[in-house]
Design an enzyme around this catalytic site. Structure first.
Site, PDB file in Angstrom:
ATOM      1  N   LYS A 296     -20.903  51.123 -64.082  1.00  0.00           N
ATOM      2  CA  LYS A 296     -21.951  50.355 -63.398  1.00  0.00           C
ATOM      3  C   LYS A 296     -21.419  49.687 -62.145  1.00  0.00           C
ATOM      4  O   LYS A 296     -22.165  49.356 -61.251  1.00  0.00           O
ATOM      5  CB  LYS A 296     -22.458  49.249 -64.330  1.00  0.00           C
TER       6      LYS A 296
ATOM      7  N   LYS B 267     -14.894  57.425 -66.582  1.00  0.00           N
ATOM      8  CA  LYS B 267     -16.192  57.186 -67.215  1.00  0.00           C
ATOM      9  C   LYS B 267     -17.182  56.660 -66.175  1.00  0.00           C
ATOM     10  O   LYS B 267     -16.793  55.872 -65.300  1.00  0.00           O
ATOM     11  CB  LYS B 267     -16.007  56.146 -68.324  1.00  0.00           C
TER      12      LYS B 267
ATOM     13  N   LYS C 171      -9.490  43.199 -65.003  1.00  0.00           N
ATOM     14  CA  LYS C 171     -10.344  42.420 -64.110  1.00  0.00           C
ATOM     15  C   LYS C 171      -9.543  41.340 -63.390  1.00  0.00           C
ATOM     16  O   LYS C 171      -9.749  41.101 -62.205  1.00  0.00           O
ATOM     17  CB  LYS C 171     -11.496  41.781 -64.888  1.00  0.00           C
TER      18      LYS C 171
END
Ligand code: TRP
Length: 329
Positions: free
Chosen positions: A196, A193, A112
């Site tokens: 969101k 994967k 991040k």
């Protein structure tokens, strides 16, 4: 007394079938056997900038989705992290026993932080806040996906360090429950994967997608150049579609083989789409009912916070006494 379970999700992005099959569905399944706290971790969400109006709406949406998916507020507490101040309090106390090096090593932090112009301190502290969430309730079990395993390991390290500095205080949380249910991959890219935060329109199926959208996304899902399902030679895209079908239908491997072997991809996709549409229909119907009742979700969240606050506050009191902070008797 039933063992305590704690888990949470961030109220950012759109909840998708991967979140449902990998997490929510498990929560619903285990809730009768545990004293469960299911949290909406809004303080974690703001480690990256969130539009305030949108965040507010997402918190209520996520709570309504917990309910629509079958979390029973009579059995389990559904609460918002920021509404119980003890989460932030304990996070500070744990911050003070956590070496910065431990936090800088976290994979999620590195990923991040790499894409931020300015790295907020909250991003670094993220796993300490998560440790506080878990340790506040002395949770024995924390059902999370494998992407959170490193954070859970860190939670144990922090608890251990605190215990060795100040005396036995925290229960060691066990590793997550073995998740039954598949790991669902992105429809556009089955090597990743389902996520969101992925922006691509064809990536994930959101729990609130209308049937037409679900059908369109599945029909466009990435497969491979073979014409039909061959179980001896499954490409990742086809395997993902089969996993989705299997997770929703509950079929075993034998049934899957008997039904899908040799089926053309176009027909496979049609059947997967109908299975997903039909499986999400009742959840979407309950969601609409819940959303149509003004104040209902707020009431559930207030009750949830009231129910768990005494547990959280008594942990903070204990920690204060252990550390020598001012805690009048
Ligand atoms: N970090 C978790 C995630 O992104 C969410 C979370 C926050 C959580 N606090 C938690 C999960 C405590 C389990 C327990 O999925």
């Amino acid at each position: 007394m039933k063992p305590r379970v704690f888990s949470g999700m961030q109220p950012s992005g759109n909840l998708h079938i991967g979140n449902y099959l990998g997490a929510l569905k498990n929560w619903v399944r285990i809730q009768p056997d545990y004293e469960a706290v299911f949290c909406i971790v809004d303080l974690h969400a703001v480690t990256l900038y969130q539009d305030p109006a949108e965040l507010r709406a997402k918190i209520l949406e996520l709570a309504a989705l917990y309910l629509a998916a079958g979390i029973d507020p009579h059995q389990s507490a559904i609460m918002v992290q920021s509404s119980v101040a003890a989460h932030a309090e304990l996070a500070w106390m744990l911050t003070c026993v956590t070496p910065v090096g431990w936090l800088e090593r976290m994979t999620q932090y590195k990923t991040k932080a790499a894409v931020q112009e300015t790295v907020g301190d909250g991003l670094l502290q993220y796993p300490v806040l998560m440790a506080a969430d878990i340790l506040l309730y002395q949770a024995a079990i924390v059902p999370v996906g494998d992407d959170q395993a490193q954070h859970l390991e860190l939670t144990r390290d922090i608890a251990q360090r605190f215990n060795s500095l100040y005396g036995e205080t925290f229960v060691m949380p066990a590793t997550s429950l073995p998740t039954v249910g598949a790991r669902i991959m992105g429809l556009d890219d089955p090597s990743k994967k389902m996520s969101k935060s992925e922006a691509g329109a064809g990536h994930a199926i959101s729990l609130l997608d209308p049937p037409a959208t679900i059908r369109k996304k599945i029909m466009r899902a990435t497969t491979d150049s073979a014409p039909a399902v061959d179980f001896a030679l499954l490409g990742p895209g086809v395997e993902n579609l089969l996993n989705i079908y299997q997770a929703f239908s509950g079929w075993d491997a034998e049934q899957m083989r008997a039904h899908f072997a040799g089926l053309r991809y176009g027909d496979l996709k049609k059947q997967v789409a109908e299975m997903v549409v039909a499986s999400l229909e009742p959840l979407q119907q309950r969601y609409r009912e819940i959303a149509a009742e003004p104040g209902y979700v707020d009431g559930i969240l207030r009750q949830g916070a009231e129910r768990v606050a005494p547990i959280a506050n008594s942990t903070v009191e204990l920690v204060k006494r252990r550390m020598g902070l001012y805690a009048p008797c």
